[in-house]
Every structure is written in C-alpha cells, then in structure tokens.
Design a protein around this motif. Sequence first.
Motif, short mmCIF file in Angstrom:
data_model
loop_
_atom_site.label_atom_id
_atom_site.label_comp_id
_atom_site.label_asym_id
_atom_site.label_seq_id
_atom_site.Cartn_x
_atom_site.Cartn_y
_atom_site.Cartn_z
N LEU A 138 -72.25 -58.66 7.05
CA LEU A 138 -71.82 -59.52 6.43
C LEU A 138 -70.11 -60.06 6.02
O LEU A 138 -69.36 -61.02 6.27
CB LEU A 138 -72.96 -60.97 6.23
CG LEU A 138 -73.16 -61.37 7.07
CD1 LEU A 138 -74.64 -62.30 6.34
CD2 LEU A 138 -72.74 -62.38 7.88
N VAL A 157 -73.90 -61.17 11.37
CA VAL A 157 -74.77 -62.54 11.93
C VAL A 157 -76.07 -62.35 12.29
O VAL A 157 -76.86 -62.86 11.77
CB VAL A 157 -73.97 -62.88 13.00
CG1 VAL A 157 -74.14 -64.22 13.33
CG2 VAL A 157 -72.61 -63.12 11.47
N CYS A 158 -76.46 -61.23 13.26
CA CYS A 158 -77.45 -61.44 13.87
C CYS A 158 -78.38 -60.74 12.90
O CYS A 158 -79.12 -61.26 13.38
CB CYS A 158 -76.92 -59.98 14.93
SG CYS A 158 -76.05 -60.29 16.58
N MET A 159 -78.20 -59.79 11.87
CA MET A 159 -79.36 -59.43 10.96
C MET A 159 -79.29 -60.84 10.45
O MET A 159 -80.91 -61.25 10.23
CB MET A 159 -78.57 -58.01 10.29
CG MET A 159 -78.71 -57.15 11.15
SD MET A 159 -77.81 -56.13 10.26
CE MET A 159 -78.57 -53.74 11.07
N SER A 160 -78.63 -61.60 9.76
CA SER A 160 -79.12 -62.97 9.17
C SER A 160 -79.93 -63.82 10.39
O SER A 160 -80.24 -64.43 9.47
CB SER A 160 -77.45 -63.70 8.82
OG SER A 160 -76.89 -64.36 10.17
N VAL A 161 -79.23 -63.84 10.59
CA VAL A 161 -80.84 -64.57 12.15
C VAL A 161 -81.70 -63.81 12.02
O VAL A 161 -82.78 -64.61 13.04
CB VAL A 161 -79.90 -65.25 12.61
CG1 VAL A 161 -78.67 -65.81 12.52
CG2 VAL A 161 -79.79 -64.51 14.28
N GLY A 162 -82.19 -62.36 11.49
CA GLY A 162 -83.38 -61.81 12.19
C GLY A 162 -83.42 -60.69 12.90
O GLY A 162 -84.25 -59.89 13.45
N ALA A 163 -82.61 -60.46 13.56
CA ALA A 163 -82.05 -59.32 14.35
C ALA A 163 -82.89 -57.19 13.44
O ALA A 163 -82.66 -57.89 12.59
CB ALA A 163 -81.24 -58.72 14.64
N LYS A 170 -68.40 -57.36 11.37
CA LYS A 170 -69.35 -58.88 11.36
C LYS A 170 -70.26 -59.50 12.26
O LYS A 170 -71.41 -60.00 11.26
CB LYS A 170 -68.00 -59.71 11.00
CG LYS A 170 -68.79 -60.57 10.18
CD LYS A 170 -67.39 -61.14 9.66
CE LYS A 170 -67.76 -62.46 8.94
NZ LYS A 170 -67.32 -62.33 7.57
N GLU A 171 -70.15 -59.78 13.28
CA GLU A 171 -71.10 -59.80 14.48
C GLU A 171 -72.76 -59.13 14.04
O GLU A 171 -73.50 -59.86 14.02
CB GLU A 171 -70.95 -59.49 15.99
CG GLU A 171 -69.97 -60.61 16.25
CD GLU A 171 -69.30 -60.12 17.83
OE1 GLU A 171 -70.42 -59.44 18.41
OE2 GLU A 171 -68.35 -59.71 17.86
N PRO A 225 -77.63 -55.66 5.53
CA PRO A 225 -76.97 -56.89 6.64
C PRO A 225 -76.23 -57.72 5.16
O PRO A 225 -74.64 -58.12 6.13
CB PRO A 225 -78.20 -57.68 5.98
CG PRO A 225 -79.45 -57.00 6.58
CD PRO A 225 -78.90 -54.92 6.02
N ILE A 226 -76.32 -57.73 4.91
CA ILE A 226 -74.85 -57.95 3.40
C ILE A 226 -73.63 -57.25 3.53
O ILE A 226 -72.67 -58.44 4.15
CB ILE A 226 -75.01 -58.26 2.14
CG1 ILE A 226 -74.69 -58.60 1.38
CG2 ILE A 226 -76.14 -56.59 0.99
CD1 ILE A 226 -74.24 -60.83 2.05
N ARG A 229 -67.13 -55.06 15.64
CA ARG A 229 -68.12 -55.85 15.44
C ARG A 229 -69.35 -55.69 14.52
O ARG A 229 -70.45 -56.43 14.30
CB ARG A 229 -68.75 -56.33 16.91
CG ARG A 229 -68.24 -55.97 17.73
CD ARG A 229 -68.55 -56.95 19.31
NE ARG A 229 -69.54 -56.84 19.21
CZ ARG A 229 -70.31 -55.86 20.44
NH1 ARG A 229 -69.49 -55.16 21.21
NH2 ARG A 229 -71.70 -55.65 21.32
#
Lengths: 408, 227
Positions: A405, A318-324, A314-315, A401-402, A312
Amino acid sequence: MSLTDLIYLSQKSLRSNILRSVLTSLGIIIGVSSVITMISIGSGARQEVEEQIERFGSNNLILRSQSSSNRGVSMGANSINTLTLKDMEALKNELPAISAIAPRVSLSTQIIANGNNWLATVTGTTNDYFNLGNWKFELGRSFQDDELDSGSRVAIIGKTVQKNLFGTDSPIDEVIRINKVPFTVIGLLDAKGGTAWADLDDTIVVPLKTAKQRLVAKKFPGDQIRSMTINVSSSDLLFKTEKDIDTVMRKLHKISANGNPDFVIRNYAQFLNARQESSRVMSILLATVAGISLIVGGIGIMNIMLVTVTERTKEIGVCMSVGAKKRDILLQFLIESLMISLIGGLIGIGLGLGVIFGVSEYFNWKMSLDYFSLVLSFVFSSSIGIIFGFYPARKAANLNPIDALRYE
Amino acid sequence: MIKIDSISKEYVMGDNKLLALNNVNVSILNGEFVSIMGSSGSGKSTLMNIIGCLDVPSSGDYFFKDENISNFNANKLAELRNREIGFIFQNFNLLPRLNALENVVLPLLYSGKNQKERNNLALKALENVGLKDRIHHRPNQLSGGQQQRVSIARAIAGSPKLILADEPTGALDSKTSIEIMKILNDLNAKGITVVLVTHEDDIAKYASRIIKMKDGQIIEDKKNVPN
Ligand SMILES: Nc1ncnc2c1ncn2[C@@H]1O[C@H](COP(=O)(O)OP(=O)(O)O)[C@@H](O)[C@H]1O
Ligand SMILES: [Mg+2]
C-alpha cells in the motif's frame, strides 16, 4: 473469487496494454507455430511413406538390365536385355533371404476392344507380381497354374484400361486384342491412383509365357526378361540382400567387383528413407526453433509479469486491504500470464496453419494437420504461461499488505 | 470493540532503530467516533494500520471483538479486513481501470458473494454516498470529492462494523471535506464505529473522542462534544 471474475479482471489489465501483451507473446507465437508445422511435416512424411509402401509393396528390390557404356553404343533403354530366368532361379537358390521373385517383360502397344482403341503398357509376369505389388482384385481372379504353364491368352486389366475400353461396364469375359492377338479378360485390378511419374492403373497383365511367345518374342528371345521384383523376407535384410544380389549377379554375368555392371538394383525403401530423413531433419530444426522460442517466450512473460507486479504493487496493496488473500492475488497474476500465453498460442496456431497451407500449396509437400498438434500447442503454451508466470505471481502474493500500500 | 494492549512497533533500518509506537494502550468501544491527532511522524498511521490488520505489532496484544488476533495468519487477517473493516485513504486508492461500480464491488468479490447480490450491495452503497448517477465513470473521470465518496462506498459495501479513515480530507478542499465528514457522521449515527486520523482541528471536532499522539505515544485522550 470465481474464475469468471478473475478472467474479467485479467482481461481488463491486459487490454489496457494490448501492444505489450501481444509483443510479450511473440515467443509463444513463434514457438507454437513451429510446433504445429513440425508435427504436420513429420506426420505428412510418415503418411506419404505409408501410402507409397501401400502402393508398391514393402521390402521390394527391383533388379533390371542396363546397357552399360563399355558395351559400345547404347541403343536405348530397352535394346539390350541381359537378365534371364536363369538369373532368377540362381538368385532364389543362393539367397535364402529372398522370399519371392516376380519376373517381368513389358511392351507398350495398341489395344482394341469394344470398338475402342487404347495405348497401354502390357506386362508379362507371374502371380507373384500381384502379391509383391500389393495389387487387389476388384473383379475376377488371378492366373491359374495351367494358364501360366500353357501360355493361355488371358489378361487382367487396370481401371484406366477398363474406363477407356469398356466405360463402367464389367470387362470380365470380354475379348481384347493386344497387338491383334485376342485375349480374354479374367480380372480387373483395384485402382491405385497415379504417382508423379505414371498412371499405375494404365496396365494390362498377362502370363509371362504368353507374353514371351505371342507379344515380345523378338524383343525378349530365349529366357530373357526385362526386370524382376524381388521380395526380401524382412526389412532388416534389405540392404544386405541388395549387396548379395550384386555379388551373385556379378558372378553369374562374369563382371569383376569394380567393373561396370549390366544390371541395376533399385531400392525403393532407400528413396522412402531419404524422404523420411529429410523431413526428420526439418522437424528437428523446427523443434529446436520451437523449444528455444518457447523458453525465450516464457522468459519474456516472466519479465513482463515482474514489471507488471512492480507497477501494480500499490493496487495489490489496495486489493489486500479490502480482503484479497494470497491465493486471490496469486491466481489473478497466474491467470494474466496464462492469458498472455494462450493469446500467443492462438495466434501461433493461426500462423502455423497459414505456414502449413502455404508450404503444402507452394512446394506440393504433403503436410497433414492432426488435432493432436493443436491440443499439444494449447497444453504447451498454457504450461509455459503457468510455469513462467508462477514466480512473479508468487512474488505479488507474498507482498506485505502495508508495504504494498505504501509503495510509490 | 478494540483493545490495544501495550503495543509497540519498531522499524529497523540498518543500524538505526525507530520506535514508531511506544507501548500504546487504548480501547475503542462499539459505536464510538474517535479522532487521532498529532504532528507528522507521531505514529498515527502506524497505529491505524495495526488497528486495520494491515500491519502487525512488534510486541503487545491486539484484541478485536474480544479475540486476540496477534497470532492470526495472513489469510485470517485478510478475512477479518474483508468482513469487519472498511478503509478510507487520503489518496482514495481506487483501481484506475475499474469504474466506480466495479471498484465498490471489489471487496464483495473477495467475500464470495454472487454477482446479483454484489451488484445490489454496491449500488446501495453508491446511492448512500450520493453517486448513483456516476457508477460507470472511471476514477480519472471523477472529481476528488467524488472519488473519495466512491472509496467510502467501497468501505461500507460489505457492511463492516469499523471504518478506518486516514486523513480522508487531506487531499480535498474545505467544502468537499465537510461533505465527506457529514457522510462519516451519518455512518456513525447508524452505529458504525469510526476511527479518523487528521491533523486539522475542524475535522477532528466531528468526533466524540479525541486522542492526541506524540513520538509514538498517546499524550491525551478526552471526550469531545461534536458541534
Ligand atoms: N515502513 C517504514 N519503515 C521505516 N520507518 C517507518 C515506516 N513506516 C513509518 N515509519 C516511521 O515511523 C514513524 C511514524 O510514522 P507514521 O505512523 O506514518 O506517522 P504519521 O502518520 O503520524 O505521520 C515515522 O517516523 C516514520 O518515518
Ligand atoms: Mg500518516
């Protein structure tokens, strides 16, 4: 992010792979069920031993005569009585560790009262018998000194005898006929319940002198008695005193150190210890199984969580990119491993209860379930989940994060 | 809104060093619609990721709303992404186990809004992209265009000031691409700053400014009159 949200997200991902989640918790299942079984075996044994001590009194040794084979043809267990009141006095005088001795003669005979018939065991003894055997009085009293000295025809009866002769009526001051001899009932003993061998409440107690004169004069002539219950002042001295009694008795009966004795000493504590020891061995065995499977289960959880984190990645990105935040990711995976281990814990508790009921039904082995073991299992399994889930969760939280992703 | 001040990004792989961004300077104003173009490997995504606070530069300063965020820690960057920035990716990046609504709610979970508020905002965002009747569908039950609209809804749910779209139409057919671009256009018309990476001229033309990159450097930066 609230706890409910975390739990909601965790159960989503666990449910997407139910079989894997359950297989992962197998170690915890086995571990927890072993813990529960172990504790209930241990506390069951302890409880049983405590009950037995309550019943028979603690720190007691039973000394009884025994017809030995080198005295010719054995004539049955009761045929030769080699113990005497003189032996009793000698033991009392020589061994200060002995705090009290209750002598005993006995016979099984017909009792008639109130128009009813009953076969009971009659014991002739002294008041020490009640103290050493932990007998309590429901009604009436024990013997008075003059009754013991003069051989009065007074009797104290057990619950079973009362039930069969008088029903629920008070037996006090009633007359019962033992072997046709009338006795006045002066006391009623509290119920003790049965053991595997005998109904302890099916008993009648009369003064030693009365029994010897009127009931068993032929069977126990002179100062012969059947047995004595010997109380030792402290449990530490129990085994030493047992040896000392053997030595003194051999001297009194002129039996050499390696000759066959005409008496036998029963150490009830020994039996209880053996019972306790065997359950202790069983508990150690189960504790080992529990310990190993909990650790193996923990490693299993860690392994699966590492796989999950990789799957997971990549997931996570994604969560980090939206602010996790790191903390959100850490908690998310910790809750997931905690849930795996708690599911294992719950199934383990179910399995453990099954084993406990199965074993206690099938082997008739006393097992007692205490809530402490349930709480302990919960604490155990959740700490396993947190401890072994921490490393994978931290690995997830520390992802860039990057990098997460871009992971394919 | 954004000021990139001589930013470089260097990747070290063994003995090789690769300069993905080479001393880039660029400013983007509030309400602009910017397209970044350039051939593959020219550094477009690298620049986007730095603008979006997903990545940090090797050197240089980054000012977001006049604040130098070059030395923000991971948590402050996460907060910034959550509050101020919405991402749209080429391959949608939706969570497969969550339905459309739950995917859109995700950024709102991390901003700590209560459940009622979250659901209202997410529903409004899905309505904005025309997906009100698909909220309980999971990503694999949706077409590519619908998935991209869910991810736009996710990007705008928290009302960010800046939308970053890295080749949002790269996986879509031309008809669907036009629908997506219209949505981005509408968002920009409402005052949201949009930065778009693409290598298609037709797509880039929606923007009011086109930046061209090559070998980690900006080689052209000019106004565009959108058609
Ligand atoms: N994580 C990374 N590690 C090493 N090299 C990278 C990494 N990310 C990007 N690059 C390199 O940096 C250069 C620019 O990449 P990118 O910004 O993705 O280009 P574009 O999006 O314009 O196609 C490419 O040569 C790419 O190989
Ligand atoms: Mg790219």
